[in-house]
Design an enzyme around this catalytic site. Structure first.
Site, PDB file in Angstrom:
ATOM      1  CD  GLU A   1      -3.863   0.244  -2.575  1.00 51.73           C
ATOM      2  OE1 GLU A   1      -3.984  -0.413  -1.531  1.00 51.73           O
ATOM      3  OE2 GLU A   1      -3.039  -0.047  -3.457  1.00 51.73           O
ATOM      4  N   GLY A   2      -8.192  -0.464  -0.586  1.00 51.94           N
ATOM      5  CA  GLY A   2      -9.398  -0.552   0.238  1.00 51.94           C
ATOM      6  C   GLY A   2     -10.074  -1.904   0.056  1.00 51.94           C
TER       7      GLY A   2
ATOM      8  CG  ASN B   1      -1.777  -1.218   1.344  1.00 50.60           C
ATOM      9  OD1 ASN B   1      -2.837  -1.278   0.751  1.00 50.60           O
ATOM     10  ND2 ASN B   1      -1.324  -2.222   2.082  1.00 50.60           N
TER      11      ASN B   1
END
Length: 517
Positions: free
Chosen positions: A411-412, A159
């Site tokens: 992302e997430g 990330n």
């Protein structure tokens, strides 16, 4: 995984009274110490809390999960090498241009980010410094082909933007240490005080230290304004306390570094770019417009997915930030370095005829590169190359697809497609867009059990743990000089072993900490 004591099980069996007492202790400690989130509407409807004053304890395990010491130390030891690697990737425009070209046909979001970079590059970047608050996520892979089975930390993802839960991870570690001293010894099948190896997480100090280093590297304002740090957030942020703990840590720093929260949708309302060669970013305090600050650092906890860009104004806002002199965490290029396609390309083994792509950034024959290779798992492209066509066959086959996860460049939590759902999903997507996905072999962790407290209810059973190791890196994008490179604490997230996704904020996982075995 080993048991705590020969003949005993971990976690220990609880009576109803013991479980209820432990739950009460966790709920009170969590709210008393800020291990909290804003409640989802399903728990407390908005009309029942119109002023937004409610908070509930973050989902958390009743016990720290057993985690192999060898994998914990492996993840921590390799983080600085990963920091160097991704700083180098973000500086390699030709490499990233190739990556974008590979996925852009099926991914407007990635294409739009790249367009911002090209637009700013044409004008000329004014800020060479770049800040990364990174997190490398791992699962334990159990290789049953060896005797005894070997355990290795295998990377799930890296990330480069909005690496969350540093604040709550420190508190979860403290919660479990508190319970180990006060509650666990009193259970009928008690865990003796001092018998668990519970490493503390230093993520709050580590991540805040990275932001402070960038703030101090930004020179005094030539325009006569005080400097500040902006936390760029989502307007309806439920995970606010996780972010606040970083703010509170920075507030105790010396020299003082003012921190302000700004919703992504308000960028163009409250900031301007000075009409000077340096293009300083100026922030006008909404509650007192006469107070103007020069923004030294933008720490982005928003802007990582398409949902933050509902219209052209949002994209204009991101361009507005990118062309300014503020130190970005991350820049557009660093955000693009965190795409799954980059991970897939870096993890592709070298052939006898060609060096690996990793070797473009780190000498393949060094111990540092060897440490990286040991964390890689099998990841395949979904393009029309020979390897991509082979991966498509595996993904479309109802039998072989069971061993894989299909990932977009996001992302997430909540974005991935697992196992048997892959063939049907691919058939619903235009084939020319398949290249914007990667296919990852599923990691097979050893069995672990725990109890999870979520929204006041206890779930018990098998769990899967994911270790996140934080890192901070401050570097010069032009010269490559690295001013800060540190490992910055850890996070353990846990989910039920029947759940596919692991995002805590997305409602899948929970906070946890390590009991090293």
């Amino acid at each position: 995984m080993s048991t705590l004591v020969a003949g005993s099980t971990y976690p220990p069996q609880l009576t109803d009274v013991e479980r209820d007492n432990l739950v009460l202790a966790i709920k009170d400690w969590s709210i008393g110490n800020g291990l909290a989130i804003r409640p989802p509407p399903a728990v407390i409807p908005i009309n029942a809390d119109p002023a937004g004053i409610a908070a509930i304890n973050a989902p958390v395990t009743l016990f720290p999960s057993q985690f192999p010491r060898i994998c914990f130390e492996q993840g921590k030891a390799v983080q600085q090498t990963y920091n160097d690697l991704y700083a180098a990737v973000s500086r390699d425009e030709d490499f990233l241009a190739h990556i974008v070209k590979e996925v852009a046909d099926g991914d407007d979001f990635i294409r739009n980010l790249w367009q911002i970079h090209l637009k700013v590059k044409q004008e000329g970047y004014t800020q060479p410094l770049s800040l990364g608050l990174f997190r490398s996520d791992y699962m334990v892979h159990q290789d049953a082909s060896t005797t005894p089975p070997s355990l290795t930390a295998k990377q799930v993802e890296f990330n480069t933007i909005a690496s969350s839960f540093g604040g709550l991870s420190c508190l979860t570690s403290k919660l479990h240490r508190y319970l180990a001293a006060t509650e666990y010894p009193l259970i009928k099948e008690g865990i003796p005080a001092g018998s668990l190896d519970l490493p503390e997480s230093s993520a709050v100090k580590g991540l805040a230290g990275g932001i402070e280093a960038a703030f101090n590297a930004y020179p005094p304002s030539e325009l006569g304004h005080p400097k500040c740090i902006i936390f760029l957030v989502q307007g309806d942020e439920r995970n606010v306390f996780d972010q606040r703990h970083l703010e509170y840590q920075i507030a105790s720093s010396s020299p003082k570094a003012p921190v302000f929260r700004l919703a992504f949708s308000d960028i163009l309302t409250y900031t301007t770019v000075a009409n000077t060669p340096k293009r300083q970013l100026l922030y006008r305090l909404p509650r007192n417009p006469e107070k103007v600050f020069e923004v030294a650092v933008i720490y982005m906890r928003a802007g990582y997915g398409p949902g933050d860009y509902p219209d052209q104004r949002a994209w204009d806002a991101r361009y507005h930030l990118e062309r300014s002199a503020a130190i970005k965490c991350p820049t557009v290029l660093t955000q693009l370095a965190g795409t799954k396609k980059v991970q897939q390309v870096l993890a592709t083994p070298r052939s006898s005829s060609a060096p690996s792509m990793l070797g473009r950034f780190i000498n393949d024959d060094t111990p540092a590169a060897g440490d990286l290779w040991r964390t890689f798992t099998n990841i395949y492209p979904m393009d029309t190359s020979e390897a991509g066509l082979e991966a498509r066959q595996k993904a479309l086959d109802p039998v072989t697809c069971q061993a894989y996860v299909l990932k977009p460049q996001r992302e997430g939590g909540g974005n991935n497609i697992y196992r048997g759902a892959i063939p049907g999903f691919l058939k619903s997507v235009p084939e020319e867009h398949w290249g914007s996905f990667i296919l990852m072999e599923l990691i097979t962790p050893p069995p672990v059990s725990n109890l999870i407290l979520r929204n006041g209810k206890v779930e018990q059973g098998g769990v899967i743990c994911e270790l996140g190791v934080y890192g901070t890196c401050l570097w010069n994008q032009n010269s490559g000089e690295v001013f800060r490179n540190e490992e910055a604490g850890y996070l353990l997230r846990t989910k039920g072993d029947k759940s596919e996704e692991g995002g805590v904020a997305a409602g899948y996982g929970c906070m946890d900490s390590c009991s090293l075995v």
